[in-house]
Every structure is written in structure tokens, then in C-alpha cells.
Design an enzyme around this catalytic site. Structure first.
Site, PDB file in Angstrom:
ATOM      1  N   LYS A  78       0.865  -1.184   0.000  1.00  0.00           N
ATOM      2  CA  LYS A  78       0.000   0.000   0.000  1.00  0.00           C
ATOM      3  C   LYS A  78       0.901   1.234   0.000  1.00  0.00           C
ATOM      4  CE  LYS A  78      -3.913   1.973   2.653  1.00  0.00           C
ATOM      5  NZ  LYS A  78      -4.737   1.824   3.870  1.00  0.00           N
ATOM      6  N   SER A 153      -9.737   1.677   3.029  1.00  0.00           N
ATOM      7  CA  SER A 153      -8.900   2.489   2.166  1.00  0.00           C
ATOM      8  C   SER A 153      -7.858   1.683   1.392  1.00  0.00           C
ATOM      9  CB  SER A 153      -8.168   3.524   3.015  1.00  0.00           C
ATOM     10  OG  SER A 153      -7.270   2.890   3.911  1.00  0.00           O
ATOM     11  N   SER A 177      -9.873  -0.704   7.217  1.00  0.00           N
ATOM     12  CA  SER A 177      -9.296  -0.509   5.884  1.00  0.00           C
ATOM     13  C   SER A 177      -8.595  -1.724   5.293  1.00  0.00           C
ATOM     14  CB  SER A 177      -8.325   0.669   5.898  1.00  0.00           C
ATOM     15  OG  SER A 177      -9.042   1.872   5.946  1.00  0.00           O
TER      16      SER A 177
END
Ligand SMILES: [Zn+2]
Lengths: 485, 476, 94
Positions: A78, A153, A177
Site C-alpha cells: 500500500k 482504504s 481498511s
């Protein structure tokens, strides 16, 4: 099956047996990326040159018999974890050109374990979102239905695994997330206990809630990743010096005699009927495995979201004050004076959702409101933590849906922040309490959208989560599907 | 109307640790700009603070030395505001839970001991440095100082005059330097002071509206600024005006304080507990371990000097004001065993030479051993006090030992009675009139003969022996 | 309820600019969220110790040992306006 579709443990077997090489594996991953990335958009940045070089190095190691836990395994990161000399943006224009001179601890650990980094995955800007629509680099689409969101997210990390654009990935979870996109994309996602995995180099959203964890194709891979990620880090004050077990030992063990807590507050009206049905079926599987369901109560559940939407923005408003156009990142080109530079830089550099949360957080901490908001929320947070401590006296793990609904349409909730926040309803409480949670796939809706089930356990009981998730995975006989892209 | 002045001080002291408070960068002063900086103190994304244990220990030392109660648990908070010298957009400080509270120090006021309360001592990080361009509308930021550890020592509003404030400040300074936790350099900013000052009619209980004074970088300026500010406030009140609560900057050149014009956007610092740092738990064992490490403090040393060395309280005060000076003095005493003589020489000539050149005792060319040797030479009669005056000056200028100077200049005192008798006889023979007058009862002329002997021996004659011999010889 | 003036004040504290068109929308969205958050006031939390950490770690310290810093060049490598050895910023207007 293509190499890029395999799990970590399957690839490890092939690599050990000489049936494939790290280079072949990474090439198959990039071939897949060439085909689907344009439609899914999992990545902000691909690291093809670095990845090929790392794979070549891995192959040399393999030849020497030096095989580490992740040797030659393609992993996506990420874009919230800092990578030395590789631009790290956090999905934000304000960091569009930021090149960290350091690696996050997890990046060091993964590299030391032999992992090959594929690229930096897309995400909601500063991890503020539940749909990966707020990234300044564009939306990521759900591989199961390209008109829908992948969750967020850590949407890019979830889709990269789901669409076989990597073998495993790293995400971060502040209010769900990791688990929410894992559920919506049909992969396994684990949020560890707060303090279990180092936050050093993880760009902060809400420091007291953030935690890094893995996305994988199955539960055994989750255990393999946790073996690499978990552990004390002297560079983080909130890191915990607790022994790290071999998580792989929990894979394949049964759960006979376990008590499974079913919190009544999580089975409410408003849950999508197909999600409810999938969970009901999953509970039956758990019972068939020897788990015994018990009713429990988490009485302060209805306050979790309110607490979260004070504490997370408050911490974020302070964490994001460093983006001021002075030391790194974006700076406006049209400033009259310092104040003007600050305001224009931040106004132009941050997206709407980030600004909204900075505003809420600043307000909640401002003079005269601290007690009513931040202090009150911190007190209720203590009550929520206490709820879990009490409930976990009556059961080994807690079972809930991961999300109230399957993936929603892109753009469906962007204008209604509160509706968007509600998709984190079931995941937020464990961040507040600091306990670990895992989401495992538990079937599909009629429209073919994945549904996820969440297990929660006490602090540092990731082993239990892996044990029950693996027992479920083995006995559920969920039809093996891959997204049609 | 008669007014009473009320003053409270906030002192910031930089701690002499090797590294910054939350990262491993050096705290050294004077490196190239932005060279002592790392991702943590540059406020880069994702990096985290880890507390330097030494900072806690140093702050505990100051707490114990000022009689503060160390809290069993304390923690850090974030003070949020934007400024280019503050890389994270917040300063890590202590707010609701400081390290220690409820301390005090004593001052001598009008011959009596006065207790000045210390509200709290807390730890925090320093900001960087901002330099303004004189010709262009820009400023330059150097973050070497960002993250250097500070303690803030907040006093109660217990001081009633600018002199008391300056005195209190000196006491704190003295203690910090004695503890070797702060270099005390006010010009470089390692010891800084802000003052809150107000006035009220004598007898009134409520405090008046206060102003906060900043930018005073010497003890003298603190006192001058407070004196000015008290007069300014009195003038306003006496003329029917009202004091405005504000921050005022001391202008050293003009000798006035000026309002920091209202950029006072009513500071809203949004303090909240720093989630990246964990509580500090201090148990009794830790406190006792730190207490054991405390050196003798100035006040105790002063009392010991008076008692053990039998020197006046004033001398003891001067000699203990600086730890290095007191060490120097004690070393001289240890070697020559004459506390009073040692104190006279140190406080007299040595300090005068040093002050003339604004030199520190640590760089004094006269070593304690040399001074002790010289004192011993006086006491065993090798040199006279008068000769010593010349010798000590040469010692300071050249750094040589007294014996070397004496040998080089042939300055050894003449104690040989035979030699002196010859000189005296010659002088008596050369001055028959004076001799006659003396023997006729003019006792005063004794001094004349002493002078003649000294002149003849170029001052080298041992005065005591000269006295004895002259008395005998002149008597006839 | 948060007013438009308060939104302006908070935006200034946070060093953000919100144009007039956005201001109304923002104010109403913030009010929706604050209204939702207000449900916390249903709870009596008298005597409850506020929780600021999920896990009770204490006394996390570092030894006072110097480690090489980044050095001036690397410290300034990301600076939008690095001049010589400094970060340069527009002048503070008092
Ligand atoms: Zn540093």
C-alpha cells in the site's frame, strides 16, 4: 493455473522443487498486470525494474539453497508505507513527489524475508475512505464488478491480490481498511493487535488506531505473512514486547469445543439480506466444525462510529499538520506570504475528504470543545474496550459480518460522508479496542459479489483467528471462483 | 498609590544530552545548517518518536534539586500550531501530566530566607531556527535545534521585585550548571527566560492584569526589562489606564518593551495526549537512584565552606556561585591547607584577572597547584606578600609555576640574617642623623629604616626578619 | 450546531481555505456528522478514565547514543524551496 494465481505456500513448494523460478513468477505477475491493470487500477506505481532485479537475486539465493519465508514471492505495498528512494504518496497530491530516505520497518522485514516488491498500491488519500475513490491518482475498481468500489482504504492492495496482480499484499487498517476491502474483494485480510506489527514508516492517519496487516489468497498465506510482519520494533514506542508464535502452527488445527461469541448488536436491521444469509450459512459450518455459538453483548456498539469519528479525525488533524509545503511534498506557486503559502498549499494539496476530516478533528480539539468531544470519546472508547474484555471472557472468538453490504457502486456514497462511514460499522470497534480481526471470504451474492465474515479475538490472539479462519476455510467448501476480467 | 509587583518566571533550559529528545541526532551547537537532522526531527511522514531516557533522568535531577514532587506517572501531549521552525506542525510537550510539581528554592531577601514556589517542571522539544532575510521577503529554516531536549521550569508568581526575579533566575542557573545538565549559556539560548509581570495596589489580593515579557538574553536584561515594565504599568494605572494582557518583547538597544502587535489570534493550541508516546512511570527505586547521583548543591556547599574553611558567608557565596570555581578553590585549599589565604587570592587577584579578560575559571592560566604552591611559598617565608603580587600576575600572563618565575627573576626573599645585618649596618652608617633622632625617641623613624632596607634589597628582604633585626640593631 | 463563522475559524486554525460555494455544503455536512456524534451525550461517563492507548505500554526509552544524521543534502533533498543549506519560506507577515 498460472503462477500468478497461486498462493505463497504453493509457490514455495514449486520454487523449492525447482519447478519454477522467482523470475518466472514475477514475469507471470507482470503479464497479468499488463492485461488487467488498466481496468482495475490497483497500483499507483509499478516497480518492474526493481522487481525483476530482486527476482534475479532471489533465484541466485535459491540456487545456493538460501530460501527464506518469502523468497521470490511478489508482494504489493500500500502506498502508505515508506519505501526508501521510491516515491511514496499516500494517495495524495501533497506527497506526489515525496521520496523517503528510509524504509518502513515492515518493508525491511519483507525484503529480508526475500519478498519481491511489485509496486505501490492505490488507496484512499491518507487512508481516509472506504472505497478507494478519494485517491488523487484515480479510483480502483472491484475486479468482481468494475462498476463497483473495491472497499477501502486499502482498495488497491485488496484488488491486486483478488485480480492476481500479486501473490500477497500489505495494507493498513485504522477503522476497517484491511478487512472491509478484503471482504468486498473476496480475499483474506487481517488487522493485527495494536502494537503487534511496527508502525514505523507507516504514514500516520490516526496513530492510536493504525495497524499494518496482510492481504492473502488464503489463511495459510496470512499466517506466513504474519510470521514475517509481527514483532517488537524499538523504533516505535507503542510496539509491544510480546513473544511472537509461529502462526503457521495454527493452520489446520480444529476448533472443537470452542465458544463462538455472536454479538446481538451486530445482527441488526440494515444488513443486506444476502450478507445475512451468507453469514448464517457460515455459522452452520463453524458449528459443524465443533464450535459452539453463544450469545454475547457488546453494549456500546452503537457508539463506536461516533467515537471513531472524533478520535480518528482529531489525531489526523495533528498528524497532517506536517504537510505545510516547507520540508517536502507539494507547495503552492502563488503565495503572498507565509500564511497564504500554508493555506494555499494545504487547500490545493489535500482532497475534499481529507479536508473534511481535518476540519472535524480540528474542531473537536479546539478550545472549549475538547471535553465535549475528544475527552468524551476517549472515555466511551474505554467502555468499548471493556465491553470486549467482558465478552471475551465468555467466548474464544467473536463472529460478525465484516461489512453490512456487499460492494456498492462507484460514486454511490461520495456525496454522503455519513453513509460512507457506516460501511465501517462492524470493523471500527476492534481498532478502538486494539484487538485483532480477520476477514475471510464466506460466499457470494446472487450478483456474484464476495461476502466476508469477520472473527475478532483478544489482544495478541492472532493465532486463534488464524486457527478458526483456517478451520472454516477448510470445511466451508466455497466454490473456487476467480473474477472474470 | 503604592503598588506591589508580582512576577512569575518560565525558564527553558536545554539539556546537555548527546542526542535529541526523540531521535538519535546530535545536539551539538554550531554544525552546518540542517546537518543534525533525520527523518524524525525533520517531521517526515510515518516516522515515530522514541524518548531519550537521559532526558527523563536529567529532568528528574532538576526536579529533586528544586524540591519538586516527581509524579508517579506522566505523559506527553501535542501542542498544535503552524510555524516554519516546527517541522511536525506540533510541539511534543507535557501538558496535563508534567514530570514534577510543587517544588521551591530559597532566596536571600533582606537578610532572610524567602521561599519561591515552583509550579511544575516538564520536558519538551525545542524548535528549529528561523532567520529572516534583510533584503527579500523570505526566511530561512535551520532544523538542527529542532528536537533538542528542554525542560521548562515554571515558578509561582512569588517574586515581588525585579531583583528577586533576577536572583531566582541566578539560583536556577547555578543549580542547572552544578547538576551538569545544562551549559547555562544565555546568549546561545541554552538558558532562556520569559517573565509574567503585573502590579497591584498594596493590600489587594487579586492579581493585576499581567504582561508576558520575552527576548531577554541576560540576567541584567531580565532585571532591566522587568524594571521598565513595572514603571510602564504604574504609569498607565496612575493615569487611569488599563493594562492589556499581551506579550511584549524587550528591546535591549532602546531599553524598552514593545507589544508584539496582535498576531495574538487567541492561541488555540489544541493540546491532546500524544498517541505515539507512552506514559512514563517513575517508581521510588528510580527516584532514589537519581537522588544518589546528585552532586552537592550550591546552597549546601556554601554552608560547608563557611563551616569547614571558616571563611565569611560572602566569600563562600562568591566561591560557590560557579561549580568550577568552587572546585578550583577546594583544590588550592587541599594543596596549601590555608583556606583563608586561598580564598583571598582566588577572590582577589585570580578573579580580577579573569574578569578583565572575561575568561572562565576553566581556562585560567594559573593552575590550582601553582596558586597553592605560591601560597605555601609566602607562608614559609620564601617570598613576601608584596613579591607575590608581582609573581601572581606573571603566573597569569605566562602560565608558569611560581618557582620558575622566582628563579628566573631572582626574586627569592632574603632571609639570611648575616646578609641582612650587613645591609642594616651600612644603612645605619649612612644615616647618622636619623639614627640619632630615633635613639632620641623619634619612634616613627623605624619605618624609614625599614624602607631603606627594602630599597637596598629591591624588596626581597623578609619583612619579619628585617623588623626583628632592625629593632635590635637600632636599639644599639 | 457549528456556524459558518466557526467553520471559518476552524479552517484558519487548520490552515485551510474554504471558498464560499463550499462553505455552505461543508457546514451542513459537518453538522450532520456532529449531530451523529452528539449521541455520545446519551452516555454518563462520570469517573471513566479516558483511554488514549489501546495497549498499556509504559517506559519505552532509547539510549542517549548518537547515530549519524541524514546530513544537509539529504535533509533538503525533498524541499520544495531548498536554498543552499536552508529550507526557504515566504516571510512571516506579522
Ligand atoms: Zn533527528
Amino acid at each position: 493455473m498460472e503462477l500468478n494465481q497461486l498462493t505463497i505456500h504453493e509457490l514455495q513448494e514449486k520454487i523449492k522443487n525447482g519447478q519454477t523460478s522467482a523470475t518466472q513468477v514475477i514475469e507471470s505477475v507482470f503479464n497479468r498486470i499488463d492485461v488487467v491493470e488498466e481496468r482495475v487500477h490497483s497500483y499507483i506505481r509499478l516497480m518492474k525494474d526493481e522487481a525483476l532485479a530482486a527476482a534475479k537475486k532471489a533465484d541466485e539465493d535459491i540456487k545456493k539453497g538460501d530460501i527464506k519465508p518469502l523468497t521470490g514471492i511478489p508482494v504489493a505495498l500500500k502506498d502508505i508505507v515508506c519505501t526508501k528512494s521510491i516515491t511514496t504518496t499516500c494517495g495524495s497530491h501533497i506527497l506526489h513527489n515525496f521520496v523517503p530516505p528510509y524504509d518502513a520497518t515492515v518493508v525491511e522485514k519483507l525484503r529480508d524475508a526475500g519478498a519481491v516488491f511489485v509496486g505501490k498500491a492505490n488507496m484512499d488519500e491518507f487512508a481516509m475512505g472506504s472505497s478507494t475513490e478519494t485517491s488523487c491518482f484515480g479510483v480502483t475498481r472491484n475486479p468482481w464488478d468494475l462498476t463497483r468500489i473495491p472497499g477501502g482504504s486499502s482498495g488497491g492492495s485488496a484488488t491486486a491480490v483478488a485480480a492476481d496482480e500479486c501473490i500477497a499484499s500489505i495494507g493498513s487498517d485504522t477503522g476497517g481498511s484491511i478487512r472491509q476491502p478484503a471482504a468486498l474483494c473476496g480475499v483474506v485480510g487481517l488487522k493485527p493487535t495494536y502494537g503487534r506489527v511496527s508502525r514505523f514508516g507507516l504514514i500516520a492517519f490516526a496513530s492510536s488506531l493504525d495497524q499494518i496487516g496482510p492481504f492473502t489468497k488464503d489463511v495459510e498465506d496470512c499466517a506466513i505473512m504474519m510470521n514475517v510482519l509481527a514483532g517488537y520494533d524499538p523504533r516505535e514506542s507503542t510496539s509491544v514486547q510480546t513473544e511472537v508464535p509461529d502462526y503457521r502452527q495454527f493452520v489446520g488445527k480444529g476448533i472443537a469445543g470452542w465458544k463462538i461469541g455472536i454479538p446481538k448488536e451486530y445482527f441488526i436491521e440494515g444488513i443486506d439480506p444476502e450478507v445475512a444469509a451468507a453469514i448464517k450459512k457460515a455459522i452452520a459450518v463453524i458449528e459443524k466444525c465443533g464450535g459452539q455459538c453463544v450469545d454475547i453483548s457488546l453494549p456500546h456498539t452503537e457508539y463506536c462510529l461516533a467515537v471513531y469519528y472524533i478520535i480518528a479525525p482529531a489525531e489526523a488533524s495533528s498528524n497532517l499538520a506536517r504537510y505545510d509545503g516547507v520540508k517536502y511534498g507539494y507547495r503552492t506557486s502563488e503565495a503572498r506570504d507565509l500564511l497564504d503559502m500554508y493555506k494555499k498549499t494545504r487547500t490545493q494539496g489535500f482532497g475534499t475528504e481529507v479536508k473534511r476530516r481535518i476540519m472535524i478533528g480540528t474542531y473537536a480539539l479546539s478550545s472549549g470543545y475538547y471535553d465535549a468531544y475528544y475527552k468524551k470519546a476517549s472515555q466511551v472508547r474505554a467502555l468499548i474496550k471493556h465491553d470486549f474484555a467482558e465478552a471475551l471472557k465468555k467466548c474464544d472468538v467473536i463472529l460478525t459480518p465484516t461489512t453490512p453490504t456487499p460492494a456498492f457502486k462507484i460514486g454511490e456514497k461520495t456525496d454522503n460522508p455519513l453513509q460512507m462511514y457506516l460501511s465501517d460499522l462492524f470493523t471500527i470497534s476492534s481498532n478502538l479496542a486494539g484487538i485483532p480481526g480477520i476477514s475471510v471470504p464466506c460466499g457470494f451474492t446472487a450478483a456474484g459479489l464476495p461476502v466476508g465474515m469477520q472473527f475478532l479475538a483478544g489482544h495478541f490472539e492472532e493465532g486463534k483467528l488464524i486457527q478458526i479462519a483456517s478451520a472454516y476455510e477448510k470445511n466451508a467448501n466455497i466454490e473456487k471462483r476467480r473474477p472474470q476480467l | 498609590m503604592e503598588f506591589e509587583t508580582v512576577i512569575g518566571l518560565e525558564v527553558h533550559a536545554q539539556l546537555l544530552t548527546n542526542t535529541k529528545i526523540f531521535c538519535n541526532c546530535s545536539t551539538k551547537f554550531g554544525g552546518a545548517p540542517n546537518s543534525h537532522a533525520c527523518p524524525v526531527c525533520l517531521g517526515m511522514p510515518g516516522v515515530l518518536p522514541v524518548l531519550n531516557k537521559k532526558v527523563v533522568e536529567f529532568a528528574m535531577k532538576m526536579s529533586l534539586a528544586t524540591n519538586c514532587i516527581i509524579n508517579k506517572s506522566c505523559s506527553f501531549a501535542r501542542k498544535n500550531y503552524f510555524y516554519p521552525d516546527l517541522p511536525k506542525g506540533y510541539q511534543i510537550s507535557q501538558y496535563a501530566y508534567p514530570l514534577s510539581e510543587h517544588g521551591y528554592v530559597f532566596l536571600e531577601v533582606d537578610g532572610a530566607q524567602k521561599k519561591i514556589g515552583i509550579t511544575r517542571i516538564h520536558m519538551e522539544e525545542d524548535a528549529g531556527k528561523l532567520m529572516h532575510d534583510e533584503h527579500n521577503p523570505v526566511s530561512y529554516v535551520d532544523l538542527n535545534r529542532a528536537g533538542v531536549p528542554l525542560i521548562e521550569i515554571v515558578s509561582e508568581p512569588d517574586m515581588r521585585s525585579p531583583e528577586e526575579a533576577a536572583d531566582y533566575l541566578k539560583r536556577l542557573h547555578e543549580i542547572l550548571v552544578y547538576l551538569e545538565i545544562c551549559d547555562g549559556n544565555m546568549e546561545e539560548g541554552s538558558f532562556r527566560c520569559d517573565a509574567n509581570v503585573s502590579i497591584r495596589p498594596v493590600g489587594q489580593k487579586e492579581f493585576g492584569t499581567r504582561s508576558e515579557l520575552k527576548n531577554m538574553n541576560s540576567f541584567r536584561n531580565v532585571q532591566r526589562a522587568l524594571e521598565y515594565e513595572v514603571k510602564r504599568q504604574q504609569y498607565i494605572v496612575e493615569n487611569g489606564g488599563n493594562i492589556v494582557q499581551e506579550t511584549r518583547l524587550w528591546d535591549d538597544a532602546q531599553g524598552v518593551t514593545n507589544s508584539m502587535r496582535s498576531k495574538e489570534e487567541a492561541h488555540d493550541y489544541r493540546y491532546f495526549p500524544d498517541p505515539d508516546l507512552v506514559p512514563i512511570i517513575v517508581d521510588d527505586a528510580w527516584i532514589e537512584a537519581i537522588r544518589k547521583e546528585l552532586p552537592e548543591l550550591p546552597l549546601a556547599k556554601r554552608e560547608r565552606f563557611v563551616k569547614d574553611y571558616q571563611i565569611p558567608a560572602y566569600d563562600a557565596g562568591v566561591l560557590t556561585a560557579d561549580k568550577a570555581l568552587s572546585n578550583y578553590y577546594e583544590e588550592v585549599v587541599r594543596l596549601c591547607r590555608s583556606p583563608k589565604a586561598a580564598s583571598n587570592w582566588v577572590m582577589g587577584d585570580v578573579l580580577r584577572f579573569l574578569n578583565e579578560e572575561k575568561r572562565d575559571i576553566r581556562n585560567c592560566p594559573i593552575t590550582a597547584a601553582s596558586l597553592a604552591e605560591m601560597i605555601s611559598l609566602i607562608e614559609d617565608g620564601t617570598i613576601s606578600g608584596k613579591m607575590a603580587k608581582d609573581i601572581v600576575e606573571k603566573m597569569y600572563k605566562t602560565g608558569s609555576a611560581p618557582k620558575a618565575i622566582i628563579a628566573e627573576k631572582g626574586m627569592v626573599q632574603i632571609t639570611d640574617e648575616g646578609e641582612l645585618l650587613k645591609t642594616i649596618s651600612a644603612i645605619m652608617a649612612a644615616n647618622p642623623n636619623q639614627l640619632g633622632d630615633y635613639r632620641g625617641g623619634k619612634d616613627k623613624l623605624f619605618g624609614f629604616f625599614v624602607g631603606q632596607v627594602m630599597k637596598a634589597t629591591q624588596g626581597k628582604a623578609n619583612p619579619q626578619i628585617v623588623n626583628e633585626l632592625l629593632k635590635k640593631m637600632l636599639a644599639g | 450546531m457549528i456556524s459558518k463563522q466557526e467553520v471559518e475559524y476552524v479552517a484558519h486554525l487548520a490552515r485551510l481555505e474554504i471558498d464560499d460555494a463550499q462553505k455552505d455544503k461543508f457546514t451542513s455536512q459537518l453538522n450532520d456528522i456532529l449531530l451523529y456524534i452528539d449521541k455520545l451525550n446519551e452516555l454518563d461517563t462520570t469517573g471513566v478514565e479516558p483511554m488514549s492507548h489501546a495497549i498499556a505500554v509504559t517506559n519505552a526509552f532509547r539510549e542517549d547514543r548518537i547515530v549519524d544524521s541524514l546530513g544537509t543534502e539529504k535533509s533538503l533533498a525533498n524541499a520544495p524551496d531548498g536554498r543552499g543549506e536552508f529550507f526557504r519560506v515566504p516571510k512571516v507577515i506579522e
